[in-house]
Design a protein around this motif. Structure first.
Motif, PDB file in Angstrom:
ATOM      1  N   LYS A  77       0.818  -1.217   0.000  1.00  0.00           N
ATOM      2  CA  LYS A  77       0.000   0.000   0.000  1.00  0.00           C
ATOM      3  C   LYS A  77       0.852   1.267   0.000  1.00  0.00           C
ATOM      4  O   LYS A  77       0.359   2.353  -0.312  1.00  0.00           O
ATOM      5  CB  LYS A  77      -0.944   0.019   1.198  1.00  0.00           C
ATOM      6  N   ASN A  78       2.132   1.147   0.355  1.00  0.00           N
ATOM      7  CA  ASN A  78       3.023   2.309   0.365  1.00  0.00           C
ATOM      8  C   ASN A  78       3.738   2.505  -0.967  1.00  0.00           C
ATOM      9  O   ASN A  78       4.583   3.389  -1.090  1.00  0.00           O
ATOM     10  CB  ASN A  78       4.057   2.174   1.480  1.00  0.00           C
ATOM     11  N   VAL A  79       3.396   1.693  -1.967  1.00  0.00           N
ATOM     12  CA  VAL A  79       3.968   1.829  -3.311  1.00  0.00           C
ATOM     13  C   VAL A  79       2.875   2.292  -4.262  1.00  0.00           C
ATOM     14  O   VAL A  79       1.800   1.703  -4.330  1.00  0.00           O
ATOM     15  CB  VAL A  79       4.567   0.502  -3.810  1.00  0.00           C
ATOM     16  N   VAL A  80       3.147   3.386  -4.987  1.00  0.00           N
ATOM     17  CA  VAL A  80       2.202   3.913  -5.965  1.00  0.00           C
ATOM     18  C   VAL A  80       2.736   3.602  -7.362  1.00  0.00           C
ATOM     19  O   VAL A  80       3.813   4.075  -7.743  1.00  0.00           O
ATOM     20  CB  VAL A  80       2.017   5.437  -5.815  1.00  0.00           C
ATOM     21  N   ILE A  81       2.012   2.781  -8.104  1.00  0.00           N
ATOM     22  CA  ILE A  81       2.381   2.485  -9.487  1.00  0.00           C
ATOM     23  C   ILE A  81       1.946   3.672 -10.340  1.00  0.00           C
ATOM     24  O   ILE A  81       0.750   3.946 -10.493  1.00  0.00           O
ATOM     25  CB  ILE A  81       1.702   1.194  -9.979  1.00  0.00           C
ATOM     26  N   SER A  82       2.911   4.400 -10.890  1.00  0.00           N
ATOM     27  CA  SER A  82       2.631   5.616 -11.646  1.00  0.00           C
ATOM     28  C   SER A  82       2.845   5.357 -13.134  1.00  0.00           C
ATOM     29  O   SER A  82       3.941   4.976 -13.552  1.00  0.00           O
ATOM     30  CB  SER A  82       3.545   6.757 -11.175  1.00  0.00           C
ATOM     31  N   MET A  83       1.802   5.558 -13.923  1.00  0.00           N
ATOM     32  CA  MET A  83       1.855   5.285 -15.349  1.00  0.00           C
ATOM     33  C   MET A  83       1.629   6.566 -16.140  1.00  0.00           C
ATOM     34  O   MET A  83       0.646   7.277 -15.920  1.00  0.00           O
ATOM     35  CB  MET A  83       0.782   4.254 -15.724  1.00  0.00           C
ATOM     36  N   SER A  84       2.543   6.880 -17.045  1.00  0.00           N
ATOM     37  CA  SER A  84       2.383   8.041 -17.922  1.00  0.00           C
ATOM     38  C   SER A  84       1.409   7.707 -19.044  1.00  0.00           C
ATOM     39  O   SER A  84       1.475   6.622 -19.632  1.00  0.00           O
ATOM     40  CB  SER A  84       3.732   8.457 -18.517  1.00  0.00           C
TER      41      SER A  84
END
Length: 208
Positions: A77-84
């Motif tokens: 939950k402390n990892v944010v998968i960020s997609m452009s």
């Protein structure tokens, strides 16, 4: 030896793509564990993932990292998968939604990263369907604003309002000037990031 040197050596030799993927995973894993082990409670790490990676994997997105994170006593939950994203990927929203939902089911948070408002055309439907935890938007160039037909503040307000309806947060990133910081305030962004704020902190410390 630096990782860059290792990659250069690989490129000059017959390609072993699985080794490159494994090295990339190792680097990302070390990066994640270093952050998660020492971050303050509730802190999150934004991990950039290329849309082609999400489209290229058929199932079990995030399983490799999840196993390691949990074994170390940490939480996904402390990892944010960020997609452009840009308007091109709006054509693949079904596959992207499936891949990002794979991450969600494992407890990861999701962020959509819009590099500029020029690339935001046709993305409202995708933003709505993906319902990301964070919407990241790069601050528009104030010099360009004066010679553009785009109503920047109206466009930003439209996106922040949409994200609020979804229940997520908005981030204006790459803020370098006071005028951009004022835009962040006017458009009611939840979070901001950029050199402008770093310089404010530095100047404040110099005055102490």
């Amino acid at each position: 030896m630096r990782i860059g040197d290792l990659l250069t050596d690989v490129i000059t030799q017959p390609a072993d793509f699985q080794s490159i993927i494994s090295l990339d995973r190792l680097c990302r894993t070390v990066h994640m564990l270093n952050y998660l082990a020492y971050s303050h409670k509730g802190g999150v790490l934004f991990l950039d993932v290329d849309p082609r990676h999400i489209l290229g994997i058929k199932k079990d997105h995030g399983a490799y990292f999840e196993e390691i994170i949990i074994k170390c006593g940490l939480a996904t939950k402390n990892v944010v998968i960020s997609m452009s994203i840009n308007s091109f990927y709006a054509l693949h929203h079904t596959q992207l939604l499936a891949g990002l939902n794979n991450y969600r089911q494992r407890g990861y948070q999701i962020a959509l990263n819009i590099g500029s408002l020029y690339s935001a055309n046709g993305l409202r439907d995708l933003i709505d369907k993906l319902s990301a935890d964070y919407l990241r938007i790069s601050a528009p160039n104030t010099d360009t604003n004066q010679h553009s037909n785009i109503n920047w503040l109206s466009a930003l307000n439209s996106l922040t309002e949409l994200q609020n309806l979804i229940g997520g947060q908005t981030i204006l990133q790459q803020v370098k000037e006071k005028s951009q910081a004022n835009t962040a305030t006017s458009a009611r962004f939840n979070l901001v990031q950029g050199d402008y704020y770093d310089n404010l902190v530095t100047d404040h410390l110099r005055c102490l």
